[in-house]
Design an enzyme around this catalytic site. Structure first.
Site, mmCIF file in Angstrom:
data_model
loop_
_atom_site.group_PDB
_atom_site.id
_atom_site.type_symbol
_atom_site.label_atom_id
_atom_site.label_comp_id
_atom_site.label_asym_id
_atom_site.label_seq_id
_atom_site.Cartn_x
_atom_site.Cartn_y
_atom_site.Cartn_z
ATOM 1 N N HIS A 171 1.043 -1.077 0.156
ATOM 2 C CA HIS A 171 0.309 0.017 -0.144
ATOM 3 C C HIS A 171 0.897 1.378 -0.058
ATOM 4 O O HIS A 171 1.857 0.962 1.101
ATOM 5 C CB HIS A 171 -0.438 0.174 1.401
ATOM 6 N N CYS A 196 -0.214 1.981 -5.673
ATOM 7 C CA CYS A 196 -0.841 2.660 -5.953
ATOM 8 C C CYS A 196 -0.281 4.342 -5.819
ATOM 9 O O CYS A 196 0.664 4.535 -5.378
ATOM 10 C CB CYS A 196 -2.362 2.485 -5.410
#
Length: 203
Positions: free
Chosen positions: A114, A171
């Site tokens: 993440h 991301c």
């Protein structure tokens, strides 16, 4: 009265969601171990043989199992690596794509994390920085040769490689509310591998 009850209910839901998100954030960030540049890694190694078939993982890791660690010298941080990239795995550390090669193997090893927890420091990395992955099988050093940004649906980043390659993906943008539309991709080539004598994972 009904409006007040509805407002109270929505407030309670909002507070609950915020608490859950904070818990997951802390769970991810607390998995990172800060180390000094001169601190020894929890592994003793010896020079690898010239056997091209090594490493040989006789037993493949099971989904959710911690089987390796990623050390990033520039960040002075060590991250736990788990098998799989499911929701539960990515909440607690770095995930290894099951269909990709295991660390040190020829072909393509892919790790994901993440952007707001374990991999939030990737934006500080540069070409020629090193990444070290340790497993009970060996210590594998990769050097970054490319950093790029692609769209979320660009599956070319998953393609097989002709040589041992490590890809880190997260991301992008790093500061973005909601589902980020892009991916931050770091590619590194294997430059050294050593056999592990003892491996003592930090967590």
């Amino acid at each position: 009265m009904k409006i007040n009850m509805l407002a109270a209910g929505l407030l309670l839901i909002g507070v609950s969601l915020a608490a859950v998100n904070m818990y997951y954030y802390l769970e991810g960030t607390l998995s990172i171990q800060q180390v000094k540049m001169d601190s020894p890694l929890p592994v003793k190694v010896t020079e690898a043989s010239s056997d091209k078939q090594w490493p040989l993982y006789d037993v493949k890791p099971s989904v959710g199992e911690k089987f390796a660690e990623l050390y990033i010298p520039r960040l002075e941080q060590v991250f736990p690596i788990y098998e799989g990239t499911g929701t539960e795995v990515l909440r607690t550390g770095v995930g290894h794509y099951i269909r990709s090669a295991l660390p040190g193997e020829e072909n393509h090893t892919i790790l994901s994390g993440h952007r707001d927890t374990v991999f939030r420091g990737l934006r500080h990395l540069k070409e020629d920085d090193e990444l070290v992955v340790t497993t009970p099988e060996g210590a594998f050093t990769y050097k970054i040769y490319r950093i790029r940004i692609v769209t979320a649906d660009d599956h070319s980043v998953m393609a097989p490689k002709p040589r041992a390659t490590l890809t880190l993906t997260t991301c992008y943008p790093f500061y973005f509310l909601g589902n980020a539309p892009e991916r931050y991709i770091i590619s590194a080539k294997l430059i050294n591998k050593q056999r592990v004598i003892t491996w003592n994972p930090s967590r």
